[in-house]
Design an enzyme around this catalytic site. Structure first.
Site, mmCIF file in Angstrom:
data_model
loop_
_atom_site.group_PDB
_atom_site.id
_atom_site.type_symbol
_atom_site.label_atom_id
_atom_site.label_comp_id
_atom_site.label_asym_id
_atom_site.label_seq_id
_atom_site.Cartn_x
_atom_site.Cartn_y
_atom_site.Cartn_z
ATOM 1 N N HIS A 56 3.380 6.874 10.895
ATOM 2 C CA HIS A 56 4.405 5.860 10.720
ATOM 3 C C HIS A 56 4.478 4.981 11.965
ATOM 4 C CE1 HIS A 56 6.776 9.213 12.637
ATOM 5 N NE2 HIS A 56 7.187 8.213 13.372
HETATM 6 P P1 TYD Z 1 8.992 13.767 10.172
HETATM 7 O O1 TYD Z 1 9.423 12.349 10.283
HETATM 8 O O2 TYD Z 1 8.286 14.200 8.930
HETATM 9 O O3 TYD Z 1 8.103 14.150 11.425
HETATM 10 P P2 TYD Z 1 6.636 13.582 11.831
HETATM 11 O O4 TYD Z 1 6.763 12.107 11.913
HETATM 12 O O5 TYD Z 1 6.380 14.192 13.139
HETATM 13 O O6 TYD Z 1 5.658 14.041 10.804
HETATM 14 O O7 TYD Z 1 10.272 14.689 10.403
HETATM 15 C C1 TYD Z 1 10.343 16.005 9.913
HETATM 16 C C2 TYD Z 1 11.772 16.286 9.475
HETATM 17 O O8 TYD Z 1 12.653 16.298 10.588
HETATM 18 C C3 TYD Z 1 12.305 15.278 8.496
HETATM 19 O O9 TYD Z 1 13.056 15.986 7.524
HETATM 20 C C4 TYD Z 1 13.242 14.409 9.312
HETATM 21 C C5 TYD Z 1 13.712 15.380 10.392
HETATM 22 N N1 TYD Z 1 14.010 14.748 11.679
HETATM 23 C C6 TYD Z 1 15.319 14.744 12.137
HETATM 24 O O10 TYD Z 1 16.251 15.219 11.470
HETATM 25 N N2 TYD Z 1 15.595 14.214 13.361
HETATM 26 C C7 TYD Z 1 14.613 13.681 14.144
HETATM 27 O O11 TYD Z 1 14.902 13.220 15.258
HETATM 28 C C8 TYD Z 1 13.260 13.672 13.644
HETATM 29 C C9 TYD Z 1 12.146 13.060 14.469
HETATM 30 C C10 TYD Z 1 13.006 14.217 12.407
#
Ligand code: TYD
Length: 137
Positions: A49
């Site tokens: 992303h």
């Molecule tokens: P995600 O965006 O899938 O992580 P990555 O980009 O590393 O693959 O995030 C995983 C999960 O964690 C998703 O349910 C959103 C949650 N999350 C939070 O609640 N707070 C945060 O600061 C972050 C980065 C993710």
């Protein structure tokens, strides 16, 4: 494409090492949020992303992983494996994380609270926004 790596001063002595992170000093923004990834399963990649506004600094405090940063026209690979080095990730960068070592703890400091509406999760949408000048720092 310029990759911004921030050297973090290590206070080392015969007991070991300590690194201090300070907002608007060695971290070039106001820190609103810190999160970290660990126990990443073998073969798993994360990220995929970009952001509209969010600025972040990523530090592999333990172990290693490989970042891909992509500004819409160029893609660069960076191995993070040094707890005394931060990778500055501007919002306008598409980012992917790969090749996590089993022991990797990847810590990220961010200048905003978690906000799903700030995410761009579609690569083609990212390319078209960046190429039309719709994303800027
Ligand atoms: P995600 O965006 O899938 O992580 P990555 O980009 O590393 O693959 O995030 C995983 C999960 O964690 C998703 O349910 C959103 C949650 N999350 C939070 O609640 N707070 C945060 O600061 C972050 C980065 C993710």
């Amino acid at each position: 494409m310029e990759i911004k790596l921030i050297p973090l001063q290590t206070h080392g002595d015969d007991r070991g090492c300590l690194v201090s992170l300070e907002q608007s000093k060695n971290i070039p923004f106001e820190v609103k949020r810190v999160y970290y990834m660990f126990d990443t399963k073998q073969g798993v990649s994360r990220g995929y992303h970009a952001h509209i506004k969010l600025k972040q600094v990523a530090i592999a405090v333990k172990g290693s992983c490989r970042f891909i940063l992509d500004n819409g026209s160029e893609r660069v690979d960076i191995i993070l494996n040094n707890p005394a080095q931060g990778l500055l990730i501007d919002s306008t960068m598409w980012r992917e994380m790969h090749d996590f070592s089993d022991d990797c703890v990847l810590m990220v400091l961010a200048d905003s609270f978690y906000d799903e509406t700030d995410y761009i999760r579609d690569y083609n949408q990212f390319k078209s926004l960046v190429n039309n000048g719709k994303l800027s720092d």
